[in-house]
Write a protein that holds these residues in place. Structure first.
Motif, mmCIF file in Angstrom:
data_model
loop_
_atom_site.group_PDB
_atom_site.id
_atom_site.type_symbol
_atom_site.label_atom_id
_atom_site.label_comp_id
_atom_site.label_asym_id
_atom_site.label_seq_id
_atom_site.Cartn_x
_atom_site.Cartn_y
_atom_site.Cartn_z
ATOM 1 N N LEU A 16 0.826 -1.209 0.000
ATOM 2 C CA LEU A 16 0.000 0.000 0.000
ATOM 3 C C LEU A 16 0.861 1.261 0.000
ATOM 4 O O LEU A 16 0.523 2.255 -0.660
ATOM 5 C CB LEU A 16 -0.926 -0.007 1.212
ATOM 6 N N ALA A 17 1.958 1.230 0.746
ATOM 7 C CA ALA A 17 2.860 2.394 0.777
ATOM 8 C C ALA A 17 3.468 2.636 -0.593
ATOM 9 O O ALA A 17 3.608 3.791 -1.037
ATOM 10 C CB ALA A 17 3.952 2.171 1.816
ATOM 11 N N HIS A 19 0.646 4.060 -2.858
ATOM 12 C CA HIS A 19 0.325 5.443 -2.493
ATOM 13 C C HIS A 19 1.423 6.397 -2.941
ATOM 14 O O HIS A 19 1.142 7.480 -3.483
ATOM 15 C CB HIS A 19 0.120 5.539 -0.980
ATOM 16 N N THR A 20 2.675 6.024 -2.717
ATOM 17 C CA THR A 20 3.788 6.890 -3.114
ATOM 18 C C THR A 20 3.835 7.032 -4.629
ATOM 19 O O THR A 20 4.098 8.134 -5.158
ATOM 20 C CB THR A 20 5.120 6.320 -2.589
ATOM 21 N N TRP A 40 1.321 6.893 -6.650
ATOM 22 C CA TRP A 40 0.220 7.794 -7.009
ATOM 23 C C TRP A 40 0.598 9.256 -6.756
ATOM 24 O O TRP A 40 0.314 10.140 -7.580
ATOM 25 C CB TRP A 40 -1.021 7.411 -6.209
ATOM 26 N N LEU A 41 1.265 9.512 -5.636
ATOM 27 C CA LEU A 41 1.706 10.876 -5.342
ATOM 28 C C LEU A 41 2.687 11.377 -6.400
ATOM 29 O O LEU A 41 2.649 12.550 -6.804
ATOM 30 C CB LEU A 41 2.363 10.931 -3.960
ATOM 31 N N LEU A 96 -5.540 12.802 0.980
ATOM 32 C CA LEU A 96 -4.676 11.636 0.884
ATOM 33 C C LEU A 96 -3.277 11.975 0.373
ATOM 34 O O LEU A 96 -2.503 11.077 0.040
ATOM 35 C CB LEU A 96 -5.314 10.585 -0.044
ATOM 36 N N ARG A 152 2.484 12.239 2.960
ATOM 37 C CA ARG A 152 3.428 11.116 2.934
ATOM 38 C C ARG A 152 3.252 10.214 4.149
ATOM 39 O O ARG A 152 3.757 9.081 4.161
ATOM 40 C CB ARG A 152 4.860 11.645 2.887
ATOM 41 N N ILE A 174 0.568 8.790 5.016
ATOM 42 C CA ILE A 174 -0.383 7.718 4.720
ATOM 43 C C ILE A 174 0.338 6.380 4.611
ATOM 44 O O ILE A 174 -0.113 5.352 5.124
ATOM 45 C CB ILE A 174 -1.152 8.021 3.420
ATOM 46 N N GLY A 175 1.488 6.382 3.935
ATOM 47 C CA GLY A 175 2.273 5.150 3.804
ATOM 48 C C GLY A 175 2.747 4.637 5.154
ATOM 49 O O GLY A 175 2.709 3.423 5.421
ATOM 50 N N ALA A 196 -0.178 2.968 6.900
ATOM 51 C CA ALA A 196 -0.482 1.640 6.360
ATOM 52 C C ALA A 196 0.484 0.595 6.912
ATOM 53 O O ALA A 196 0.091 -0.531 7.258
ATOM 54 C CB ALA A 196 -0.410 1.683 4.828
#
Length: 432
Positions: free
Chosen positions: A49-50, A53-54, A56-57, A70, A73, A75-76, A79
């Protein structure tokens, strides 16, 4: 549009999380221990997930798209905390209720042996006045798990199980891993409070929290996280002028695990540099008195057992060899025989002298400086000691993460007019 420094940070995040994900994936297939495999399966989700997410950023930043709530940073990190720490620990605590402790079957262990050993040491302390069994009076061949290679303070974490355990619910709630986790979290909060709640860099959390060594230790064992948490707290106390309390906490740390004993020298140099001789005297007095109070009663009950467990076994000269045998340089050199062992200890001595010279010639002036020297010293100790484990590298990783937090607080203080470091003479007046 995201600035280039932010893109670089996201790139570093992606490399870090990808490396962690690979580590977890490999452990799902090759880990010897059941607990490691359980952790790895959960951790794959957290690190995956990290990574997602990264990524996507990074895509959003490249196209200048808003990311909204969201976009953090953190968020990762969240998770990873959920899937690589909290959930696997909960599952392993429940799985442990099936009763596979003490079996010589690592593929079934829901907790690493140090958890059982520490809980047993608390029971022995309550029954016999010492957490150390006389291995010469067992009436059978000595086994590795007969040893308790820790100082008497480590026994405290097993007391809840010894006092209140028994049924399934009580055993689940008193698993020593919860005690290690609570101690580590409490130390983090107290340290942040002492530092006046500095901003925590994401990179600090990655080193100290999200790194696989920390997450894995949290789920399957835990004592090293409690000890390094107390160690960081002792540095925070020394940095903020509480020399006596720093000495007391460090005595607790050293009286639990001797691997952190080099902190005595580092903190001593830090205090005399920042606070003067009076602070150093208070620190030393608290350290010595507390250490004696903690050790002497246990030593007097059975001196021979105390020395065998706390000193001889960890040094590799006990009745049986320590199983700490990760393929690190010290171990590989020592495996060549007596000459190799001598060379390993010689290299360790040279490293100690070099670091001591570094401390004397460039004494740490801030908490972050002191943490840097402590981390380097522990890396040398772990790499060059003949009997050690790669898992001990969690100590320097957490210390380096803590260094970034200390540095953040120091930068904030110096940026405020009138908030710079007070002269040593003035500081010594509030050293305790």
């Amino acid at each position: 549009m995201t600035k280039d420094p932010d893109r670089r940070r996201l790139t570093i995040d992606l490399v870090f999380y990808t490396g962690c994900l690979i580590f977890a994936v490999v452990n799902t297939a090759v880990a010897e221990f059941y607990g490691y495999r359980v952790w790895a399966n959960f951790a794959v989700a957290g690190y995956g997930l990290a990574v997602v997410h990264t990524s996507w950023l990074m895509v959003a930043a490249r196209h200048g798209r808003p990311v909204g709530a969201l976009g953090s940073r953190w968020i990762g990190i969240g998770a990873i905390g959920l899937f690589a720490m909290i959930l696997p620990l909960g599952m392993l605590v429940i799985r442990r209720l099936t009763g596979v402790d003490w079996l010589i079957t690592p593929e079934s262990w829901a907790a690493q042996p140090e958890v059982w050993v520490i809980e047993r040491s608390a029971k022995l302390l309550l029954e016999n006045g010492t957490p150390y069994v006389d291995v010469t009076a067992l009436g059978r061949a000595v086994e590795v798990n007969d040893y308790t290679p820790y100082g008497p303070v480590m026994t405290v974490f097993g007391l809840p199980r010894a006092l209140f355990g028994g049924g399934p619910v009580a055993n689940a709630l008193t698993d020593a891993r919860w005690m290690f986790a609570l101690a580590a979290v409490a130390c983090v909060l107290l340290t942040l409070r002492l530092l006046k709640w500095p901003k925590i860099p994401v990179s600090a959390a990655q080193l100290a929290l999200a790194c696989p060594l920390t997450a894995l230790t949290w789920a399957v064992a835990g004592p090293d996280l409690a000890i390094v948490g107390l160690l960081v707290l002792s540095f925070a106390l020394a940095t903020t002028g509480r020399a006596v309390l720093s000495g007391l906490v460090l005595a607790l740390v050293v009286s639990a695990k001797l691997i952190v004993a080099p902190a005595i020298v580092v903190l001593g140099v830090l205090l005399i540099t920042r606070r003067g001789p009076r602070a150093l005297g208070g620190f030393a007095a608290a350290l010595v008195v507390t250490t004696l109070v903690l050790h002497v009663p246990v030593y007097l009950v059975d001196p021979k057992a105390f020395v065998e467990h706390v000193f001889r076994f960890p040094m590799g000269i006990g009745m049986i060899k320590s199983p700490a045998a990760s393929p690190l340089p010290g171990r590989l050199i020592a495996s060549l025989g007596l000459v190799g062992t001598a060379v390993s200890f010689a290299l360790l001595g040279i490293a100690a002298v070099v670091i001591l010279v570094w401390l004397v010639r460039r004494p740490p002036a801030t908490g972050s400086d002191a943490l840097t020297r402590m981390a380097v010293g522990l890396v040398a100790l772990i790499l060059l000691t003949p009997a050690t484990r790669y898992g001990y590298l969690v100590y320097p990783l957490v210390l380096l993460g803590a260094r970034l937090v200390f540095l953040s607080g120091e930068t904030r203080e110096t940026a405020v007019p009138g908030k710079g470091t007070a002269p040593p003479a003035q500081q010594s007046a509030t050293s305790s």
